[in-house]
Design a protein around this motif. Sequence first.
Motif, mmCIF file in Angstrom:
data_model
loop_
_atom_site.group_PDB
_atom_site.id
_atom_site.type_symbol
_atom_site.label_atom_id
_atom_site.label_comp_id
_atom_site.label_asym_id
_atom_site.label_seq_id
_atom_site.Cartn_x
_atom_site.Cartn_y
_atom_site.Cartn_z
ATOM 1 N N ASP A 105 0.878 -1.168 0.000
ATOM 2 C CA ASP A 105 0.000 0.000 0.000
ATOM 3 C C ASP A 105 0.916 1.219 0.000
ATOM 4 N N VAL A 106 0.736 2.073 -0.982
ATOM 5 C CA VAL A 106 1.642 3.221 -1.100
ATOM 6 C C VAL A 106 0.961 4.475 -0.560
ATOM 7 N N ILE A 107 1.668 5.189 0.310
ATOM 8 C CA ILE A 107 1.109 6.393 0.912
ATOM 9 C C ILE A 107 1.787 7.628 0.331
ATOM 10 N N LEU A 108 0.963 8.545 -0.154
ATOM 11 C CA LEU A 108 1.483 9.824 -0.626
ATOM 12 C C LEU A 108 1.086 10.873 0.393
ATOM 13 N N GLU A 109 2.057 11.584 0.906
ATOM 14 C CA GLU A 109 1.739 12.632 1.878
ATOM 15 C C GLU A 109 1.834 13.959 1.139
ATOM 16 N N ILE A 110 0.722 14.394 0.566
ATOM 17 C CA ILE A 110 0.770 15.544 -0.337
ATOM 18 C C ILE A 110 -0.378 16.512 -0.062
ATOM 19 N N GLU A 111 -0.276 17.714 -0.648
ATOM 20 C CA GLU A 111 -1.314 18.711 -0.354
ATOM 21 C C GLU A 111 -2.545 18.478 -1.259
ATOM 22 N N ALA A 112 -3.571 19.297 -1.043
ATOM 23 C CA ALA A 112 -4.885 19.005 -1.621
ATOM 24 C C ALA A 112 -4.961 19.057 -3.156
ATOM 25 N N GLN A 113 -4.290 20.040 -3.764
ATOM 26 C CA GLN A 113 -4.359 20.115 -5.234
ATOM 27 C C GLN A 113 -3.832 18.843 -5.874
ATOM 28 N N GLY A 114 -2.674 18.415 -5.365
ATOM 29 C CA GLY A 114 -2.048 17.189 -5.871
ATOM 30 C C GLY A 114 -2.940 15.981 -5.598
ATOM 31 N N ALA A 115 -3.551 15.970 -4.418
ATOM 32 C CA ALA A 115 -4.409 14.843 -4.031
ATOM 33 C C ALA A 115 -5.541 14.674 -5.047
ATOM 34 N N LEU A 116 -6.123 15.792 -5.466
ATOM 35 C CA LEU A 116 -7.250 15.705 -6.393
ATOM 36 C C LEU A 116 -6.790 15.289 -7.789
ATOM 37 N N LEU A 117 -5.559 15.650 -8.142
ATOM 38 C CA LEU A 117 -5.001 15.181 -9.420
ATOM 39 C C LEU A 117 -4.797 13.664 -9.378
ATOM 40 N N VAL A 118 -4.362 13.169 -8.221
ATOM 41 C CA VAL A 118 -4.160 11.724 -8.065
ATOM 42 C C VAL A 118 -5.494 11.002 -8.252
ATOM 43 N N ARG A 119 -6.541 11.575 -7.664
ATOM 44 C CA ARG A 119 -7.856 10.935 -7.784
ATOM 45 C C ARG A 119 -8.297 10.806 -9.240
ATOM 46 N N GLU A 120 -7.959 11.828 -10.056
ATOM 47 C CA GLU A 120 -8.321 11.761 -11.480
ATOM 48 C C GLU A 120 -7.603 10.615 -12.167
ATOM 49 N N LYS A 121 -6.297 10.468 -11.824
ATOM 50 C CA LYS A 121 -5.504 9.424 -12.499
ATOM 51 C C LYS A 121 -5.749 8.041 -11.916
ATOM 52 N N TYR A 122 -6.013 7.984 -10.623
ATOM 53 C CA TYR A 122 -6.234 6.700 -9.938
ATOM 54 C C TYR A 122 -7.561 6.778 -9.190
ATOM 55 N N PRO A 123 -8.666 6.532 -9.872
ATOM 56 C CA PRO A 123 -9.979 6.688 -9.226
ATOM 57 C C PRO A 123 -10.154 5.804 -7.992
ATOM 58 N N ASP A 124 -9.333 4.754 -7.884
ATOM 59 C CA ASP A 124 -9.415 3.852 -6.728
ATOM 60 C C ASP A 124 -8.701 4.373 -5.493
#
Length: 211
Positions: free
Chosen positions: A97-116
């Motif tokens: 399980d990979v954890i990214l400790e990042i701020e909100a803008q980046g987090a929402l970009l991650v959600r677009e690329k990895y909907p899971d």
Amino acid sequence: MAERGILAVVSGFAGSGKGTIMQELLSRYDNYALSISATTRAPRAGEEHGRHYFFVSTEEFERMIREDALLEHARYVSNYYGTPKAYVEEKLSEGKDVILEIEAQGALLVREKYPDAVLLFVMPPDVNELYHRLKTRGTETEEVIRKRMARAAEEAELIVKYDYLVINDDLDECVARVRTILQASHERTGRQAERLNTIKEQFKLFLKEEK
Ligand code: 5GP
């Protein structure tokens, strides 16, 4: 082949204590891998290249963007921050399980690329506590602290887009809650498409034999 790991994004205001929570999680369990970001920010006292961050120049960072080496990136209080893609992909396919400790803008970009991806936001019990933590950490000037507080206020608007909001009032309890959320995420139906198909096939066979 190992079951692919979960991509978990953990955000929180500067001073929320999310870093400590992640370190605890990593020291207690061995199924997590913490992604190390690249940043153009200068290292703080005690921070090491390759352990806390990859500290790079703006030119290097922009080269990484051009070469598509980052899974996401964002600007935060005058600096670039970004997640190197290769490490995340490697660990996910190893089943970590990979954890990214990042701020909100980046987090929402991650959600677009990895909907899971599972998005968690960690928050201290109140704003005064946040300011107090930043002050006592003593690593930033008053001006930078003010900028970080202003950025935190902006980030607060994005919290509703996260899957979970975890209050960090007690470290042990908070670590336990995050652990529970991550474990439960493994059982989501979306991750079990194969199992679901097998069951459906088995039903078909069963009903055919019944006739
Ligand atoms: P700090 O300078 O306090 O280490 O980090 C500032 C903010 O940048 C924090 O909210 C931290 O989570 C975030 N951050 C760290 N690495 C990354 C990254 O790779 N991408 C994004 N988008 N934010 C990051």
